[in-house]
Enzyme design. Structure first.
Site, PDB file in Angstrom:
ATOM      1  N   ASP A 115       0.828  -1.197   0.000  1.00 25.14           N
ATOM      2  CA  ASP A 115       0.000   0.000   0.000  1.00 25.14           C
ATOM      3  C   ASP A 115       0.870   1.259   0.000  1.00 25.14           C
ATOM      4  O   ASP A 115       1.685   1.447  -0.917  1.00 25.14           O
ATOM      5  CB  ASP A 115      -0.961  -0.068   1.206  1.00 25.14           C
ATOM      6  CG  ASP A 115      -2.051   0.980   1.185  1.00 25.14           C
ATOM      7  OD1 ASP A 115      -1.820   2.053   1.784  1.00 25.14           O
ATOM      8  OD2 ASP A 115      -3.121   0.738   0.601  1.00 25.14           O
ATOM      9  N   HIS A 118      -7.039  -7.167   0.808  1.00 21.59           N
ATOM     10  CA  HIS A 118      -5.971  -6.182   0.645  1.00 21.59           C
ATOM     11  C   HIS A 118      -4.825  -6.388   1.629  1.00 21.59           C
ATOM     12  O   HIS A 118      -3.659  -6.214   1.286  1.00 21.59           O
ATOM     13  CB  HIS A 118      -6.566  -4.784   0.830  1.00 21.59           C
ATOM     14  CG  HIS A 118      -5.586  -3.660   0.736  1.00 21.59           C
ATOM     15  ND1 HIS A 118      -4.895  -3.358  -0.416  1.00 21.59           N
ATOM     16  CD2 HIS A 118      -5.180  -2.745   1.667  1.00 21.59           C
ATOM     17  CE1 HIS A 118      -4.117  -2.305  -0.210  1.00 21.59           C
ATOM     18  NE2 HIS A 118      -4.270  -1.925   1.047  1.00 21.59           N
TER      19      HIS A 118
END
Length: 291
Positions: free
Chosen positions: A101, A266
């Site tokens: 991320d 994620h």
């Protein structure tokens, strides 16, 4: 929580910035950079695996966790320089680098700006900044509402988020997780506390990605700069949902690319740590492109 034999340090990387970092294991070094809305703790499972035969370095990024949170510069160029200086301070001129991320954006910038130091690079579930903004349009942009919120001028975003920080940051921990058990209550509480205490710097990090980071990516694209080291990308299949070919976008930046679609959520270092550790080991086995 991180287990035994973990060293913890504060390391000065700039005149007004010390990064908090944990170090475990011995062998070839690999630096693991966390994402949003997390801290170095997200790597706890993967780090324990890799530490069997690697020196595993897990910092909190500038502005996050227990690292310093100065006002001002949160460009990925500056944050990448922090990581190179951190590794050097720990005795490593060359190291592998993996990021998730926001940490992946720092890792990409480090690979572009400091190829002599970064031997291998892994990115978990992100696109390079320039491509990220280019693929979001129309209804698909709704998935990135937080990017637009935190891109606004200083003041309003910080006040809005701080007024309901746990709800804001907790929303993403819930939305982006397919296996809620992967982030147990005590870890979630630590993430929320860390973010609650870092709202201005987190917003500054995101704001930089709507400004100076884009400028740096555009300059690299115009100059034809690419990542010269072996690159592995682990990514959910959100390209098909939003109408783009993620592997093709990545290949323009990383000629020596392994692109791996994943089916977990994620937060893959917590939801699928065995897979992540296996792919990092596969990456590290590829010949490094020395500068």
């Amino acid at each position: 929580m991180l287990g035994d034999m973990v060293e913890q340090h504060k390391v000065r990387v700039d005149d007004d910035v010390e990064l908090f970092v944990t170090v475990r294991g011995s062998g070839r070094p690999i630096v693991l950079l966390h994402g949003f809305p997390q801290t170095h703790l997200m790597w706890r499972h993967v780090a324990a695996d890799l530490a069997a035969d690697h020196t595993v370095i897990c910092p909190d990024l500038r502005g996050y966790g227990a690292s310093d949170k100065p006002a001002g510069d949160y460009s990925k160029r500056t944050m990448a320089r922090d990581i190179v200086r951190l590794a050097q301070a720990l005795g490593h001129e060359q190291f592998a680098l993996a990021g998730h991320d926001r940490g992946a954006l720092v890792a990409i910038r480090a690979g572009l700006d400091h190829p002599a130091h970064v031997t291998h690079l892994a990115s978990l579930d992100v696109l390079p900044t320039l491509d990220m903004w280019n693929v979001m349009h129309g209804e698909s942009a709704a998935v990135g509402f937080h990017l637009y919120l935190m891109a606004q001028p200083p003041g309003l975003p910080e006040r809005m988020i701080a007024a309901s920080a746990d709800d804001f940051f907790g929303y993403f921990l819930d939305l982006w997780t397919r296996d809620p058990a992967a982030i147990p209550p005590d870890v979630r509480a630590r993430y929320l506390e860390a973010c609650r205490n870092a709202v201005p710097s987190i917003v500054a990090d995101y704001r930089a990605s709507a400004g100076v980071d884009l400028d740096h990516d555009r300059a690299d694209r115009a100059a034809g700069r690419t990542l010269t080291m072996p690159v592995t990308v682990l990514q959910q299949d959100w390209g098909s949902q939003l109408g783009f070919d993620a592997a093709a976008l990545w290949r323009a930046w990383a000629p020596d690319l392994r692109h791996v679609p994943v089916t977990c959520g994620h937060f893959m270092a917590e939801e699928a740590p065995d897979l992540v550790a296996k792919e990092l080991r596969t990456l590290l086995a590829r010949p490094a492109n020395r500068q």
